[in-house]
Write an enzyme that holds these catalytic residues in place. Structure first.
Site: not given
Ligand code: NAD
Length: 331
Positions: A142, A146, A262
């Site tokens: 992951y 990213k 972990r």
């Molecule tokens: P989330 O899983 O709630 O949102 C990700 C969204 O992307 C989902 O709605 C999913 O259905 C959609 N998605 C995934 N693969 C797809 C594809 N191939 N085509 C179309 N849609 C697709 O996660 P989140 O926590 O809201 O994360 C949003 C972004 O922020 C991500 O890029 C994640 O890597 C990044 N991020 C999140 C965190 C955190 O703490 N939540 C930390 C660092 C980075």
């Protein structure tokens, strides 16, 4: 002004959609609902375009970028263990998907592209608070995918003067955080356990600390970044504080049980946010106490989330221990 939000049906994306609509923008959401939920957007459903599509496969969805001004690329698969088990789907969604979204945005000549990067790129950092210049050391697919997506975005900014920048989020929490079947971030795990009146599963001794950043602060950082003229920059987005899991448990209340620490996880995450403070004048507003109280007011959201027990966590994280619990040289 038109904005595209990939992953807009997800946790952070849906809050971003709220803030863009408040600014009076036209919003199109692209999502395949792999982890996102239509319910996250039900309150704004008649005010947005919602396109179900997979960004890892170029298709008709690219026409949605026509006349778009801002693109926010948040779509990604975002769990640790599944990324170890299925690196191919993570590569497709997070790397190929980012490439496809970049191509569509460049072709459309958008004026802003903001990428949701992850602080997981720092691995186990040597310095706290951790600045953007810290060494890159992804520990699992992951984090790697990213980071690869981020490299693409930065390269496009450098080579094509494409108006893009990336934001590295630290431990985002808040309402609508993912409740997918996968064992994941501590907040969702604890809330479902609290609702089910089960003990909260503390990893290790609970003294590890996390830079818990409230989701509306993160959405606001994303909008602030789009409004800036910074190009090719990386900004940490964190609360600038670090809170122990024991403190979180104290605020949430309830019985506890300890499970094994972990491998591959830092004892601390703590963003150095001086750069975003200084360049973009962005400052987080929501304290951990306020954030947790907002979440507790909406705790019913986690009613149908899986309730993890020490035994089911041990089973779900088997591959985590199998692949990450090795001396560096043998990995
Ligand atoms: P989330 O899983 O709630 O949102 C990700 C969204 O992307 C989902 O709605 C999913 O259905 C959609 N998605 C995934 N693969 C797809 C594809 N191939 N085509 C179309 N849609 C697709 O996660 P989140 O926590 O809201 O994360 C949003 C972004 O922020 C991500 O890029 C994640 O890597 C990044 N991020 C999140 C965190 C955190 O703490 N939540 C930390 C660092 C980075």
């Amino acid at each position: 002004m038109k904005a595209i939000v990939t992953g807009g049906a997800g946790f952070i994306g849906s809050h971003l959609v709220d803030q863009l609509l408040d600014l009076g923008m036209e919003v199109s959401v692209l999502d395949n609902f792999s982890t996102g939920r239509p319910e996250n957007l039900s309150h704004v459903r008649d005010r947005i375009q919602l396109i179900e599509c997979d960004i890892s496969i170029p298709g008709k969805w690219v026409t949605e970028f026509k006349n778009a001004h801002w693109v926010f690329h948040l779509a990604a698969l975002a769990d640790i263990v599944p990324s170890i088990q299925n690196p191919d789907s993570y590569f497709k969604s997070n790397v190929v998907g980012t490439f496809n979204v970049l191509m569509a945005a460049k072709e459309a000549g958008v004026s802003r592209f903001v990428y949701a990067a992850s602080s997981s790129c720092y691995g186990i950092p040597e310095h706290y608070p951790t600045p953007e210049t810290a060494a890159i050391s992804p520990q699992y697919p992951y984090a790697l995918t990213k980071r690869l997506g981020e490299e693409l975005v930065l390269h496009w900014a450098q080579l094509y003067q494409f108006p893009a920048l990336t934001l590295r989020f630290f431990n985002v929490y808040g309402t609508r955080s993912r409740t997918s079947g996968t064992y994941g971030a501590v907040f969702g795990v604890f809330l479902a356990q609290k609702l089910a009146k089960q003990p909260l599963t503390i990893v290790g001794d609970g003294t590890q600390t996390r830079d818990f950043t409230y989701v509306t602060d993160v959405a606001n950082a994303i909008v602030t970044a789009a409004q800036s003229d910074a190009v090719g920059e990386i900004y940490n987005v964190g609360s600038g504080k670090t809170v122990s899991v024991n403190r979180l448990v104290e605020i949430l209340g309830g019985d506890t049980v300890h499970i094994p620490k972990r491998p591959g996880e830092p004892d601390c995450t703590f963003a150095d946010i001086q750069k975003i403070n200084r360049d973009l004048n962005w400052h987080p507003k929501v304290s951990i106490e306020e954030g947790v109280s907002q979440v507790l007011e909406n705790i019913e959201y986690w009613r149908n989330a899986p309730v993890w027990t020490p035994a089911s966590i041990s089973e779900a994280t088997r591959d985590w221990f199998k692949y990450l619990d090795q001396p560096q040289g043998q990995k």
